[in-house]
Design a protein around this motif. Structure first.
Motif, PDB file in Angstrom:
ATOM      1  N   ILE A  77     -10.391  -0.248 -10.864  1.00 59.38           N
ATOM      2  CA  ILE A  77     -11.334   0.252  -9.862  1.00 59.38           C
ATOM      3  C   ILE A  77     -11.120  -0.444  -8.521  1.00 59.38           C
ATOM      4  O   ILE A  77     -11.107   0.194  -7.452  1.00 59.38           O
ATOM      5  CB  ILE A  77     -12.778   0.068 -10.372  1.00 59.38           C
ATOM      6  N   GLU A  78     -10.943  -1.756  -8.570  1.00 60.33           N
ATOM      7  CA  GLU A  78     -10.687  -2.482  -7.314  1.00 60.33           C
ATOM      8  C   GLU A  78      -9.379  -2.042  -6.675  1.00 60.33           C
ATOM      9  O   GLU A  78      -9.326  -1.786  -5.462  1.00 60.33           O
ATOM     10  CB  GLU A  78     -10.645  -3.989  -7.577  1.00 60.33           C
ATOM     11  N   TRP A  79      -8.340  -1.958  -7.474  1.00 62.98           N
ATOM     12  CA  TRP A  79      -7.041  -1.594  -6.913  1.00 62.98           C
ATOM     13  C   TRP A  79      -7.025  -0.158  -6.401  1.00 62.98           C
ATOM     14  O   TRP A  79      -6.257   0.167  -5.484  1.00 62.98           O
ATOM     15  CB  TRP A  79      -5.944  -1.811  -7.954  1.00 62.98           C
ATOM     16  N   SER A  80      -7.831   0.730  -6.963  1.00 62.35           N
ATOM     17  CA  SER A  80      -7.853   2.107  -6.464  1.00 62.35           C
ATOM     18  C   SER A  80      -8.302   2.149  -5.011  1.00 62.35           C
ATOM     19  O   SER A  80      -7.927   3.062  -4.265  1.00 62.35           O
ATOM     20  CB  SER A  80      -8.776   2.977  -7.329  1.00 62.35           C
ATOM     21  N   ARG A  81      -9.099   1.157  -4.608  1.00 65.31           N
ATOM     22  CA  ARG A  81      -9.546   1.077  -3.218  1.00 65.31           C
ATOM     23  C   ARG A  81      -8.541   0.328  -2.343  1.00 65.31           C
ATOM     24  O   ARG A  81      -8.283   0.732  -1.209  1.00 65.31           O
ATOM     25  CB  ARG A  81     -10.904   0.381  -3.144  1.00 65.31           C
ATOM     26  N   ARG A  82      -7.987  -0.756  -2.876  1.00 71.33           N
ATOM     27  CA  ARG A  82      -7.136  -1.621  -2.050  1.00 71.33           C
ATOM     28  C   ARG A  82      -5.664  -1.218  -2.088  1.00 71.33           C
ATOM     29  O   ARG A  82      -4.937  -1.382  -1.099  1.00 71.33           O
ATOM     30  CB  ARG A  82      -7.279  -3.063  -2.519  1.00 71.33           C
ATOM     31  N   ARG A 129       0.819  -1.219   0.000  1.00 64.91           N
ATOM     32  CA  ARG A 129       0.000   0.000   0.000  1.00 64.91           C
ATOM     33  C   ARG A 129       0.850   1.264   0.000  1.00 64.91           C
ATOM     34  O   ARG A 129       0.408   2.319  -0.473  1.00 64.91           O
ATOM     35  CB  ARG A 129      -0.935   0.014   1.216  1.00 64.91           C
ATOM     36  N   PRO A 174      -3.993   2.096  -3.225  1.00 64.73           N
ATOM     37  CA  PRO A 174      -4.214   3.444  -3.754  1.00 64.73           C
ATOM     38  C   PRO A 174      -3.048   4.026  -4.531  1.00 64.73           C
ATOM     39  O   PRO A 174      -3.233   5.015  -5.252  1.00 64.73           O
ATOM     40  CB  PRO A 174      -4.512   4.273  -2.497  1.00 64.73           C
TER      41      PRO A 174
END
Length: 242
Positions: free
Chosen positions: A171-176, A128, A178
């Protein structure tokens, strides 16, 4: 240092698929981003590539993940340059009557399914607090909006499917994760084995040597940020409609 500064790119980089564009990409990244530890991966494996990887084999993807984890360097970049348009028993369809289940499966296997499973294989290595970029070669012919001539059913559809799969990933990686960026790049028509049978339809000034394509792609790559994740871009930075 800015993202566009090659000196800011440090850690481990992997170029998958070492055909014309992949080989040129590896060479360009080594020259322009000297602080990256760059590995190449392909079906042939050593000595032609650093690592052996069959993108259509789940076990091979698992082995790759273990090999990358063993380097202990933060994973900074994965650039997928693999793709398939034609082969001994594979040819772009000109008419509906040429569409076959086997050929559709083969096109989807390498051009759509393989990139997202490659991302799945390397995801456990993401951090992260570290920037990471996943880039994959798409093609303008994968744009549904831009399709004005038809034909090439399997290749067009597979590239469009890759675009959707990696858009979901972004989209998923933008949350998990960043600090991760996902990009889909159209390299332009490049003088490689993939495009060679179709050069007769391409004006000479629009046919790029692999090194020119690689230079354009690295320019583009260095400009991307997490805020731009999930875009489908041409070699000159223009956004391609889905």
């Amino acid at each position: 240092m800015s993202t566009a500064d090659p000196a800011s790119w440090r850690g481990l980089a992997l170029v998958v698929g070492t055909g014309g564009i992949g080989t040129a990409m590896a060479s360009t990244l080594r020259r322009r981003c000297p602080d990256l530890t760059l590995l190449t991966a392909g079906r042939s494996g050593p000595p032609l590539q650093d690592l052996r990887l069959d993108l259509e084999d789940d076990d091979s993807l698992d082995v790759l993940a273990s090999q990358l984890a063993g380097t202990e360097l933060p994973l900074r970049l994965v650039f997928n340059c693999s793709g398939r348009l034609h082969g001994p028993d594979l040819a772009p369809e000109k008419r509906l009557r040429q569409v076959e289940r086997r050929q559709l499966s083969e096109q989807f296997g390498i051009n759509a399914i393989a990139p997202v499973l490659l991302a799945k294989a390397v995801e456990p290595l993401l951090r992260r607090d570290q920037p990471f970029h996943f880039a994959s070669l798409s093609a303008r012919v994968g744009s549904i909006t831009d399709n004005r001539s038809g034909g090439w059913y399997g290749y067009r559809a597979a590239k469009a499917a890759q675009n959707q799969l990696l858009r979901c990933l972004s989209i998923e990686w933008s949350r998990r994760w960043p600090r991760a960026t996902v990009s889909l790049f159209h390299p332009g028509t490049t003088d490689t084995d993939l495009s060679r049978p179709f050069h007769g339809f391409v004006p000479p000034e629009q046919l790029f040597p692999p090194q020119r394509s690689a230079d354009h792609l690295v320019d583009l790559l260095l400009q991307q940020t997490p805020e731009q994740s999930g875009q489908f871009l041409a070699w000159d930075g223009q956004v391609i409609p889905w």
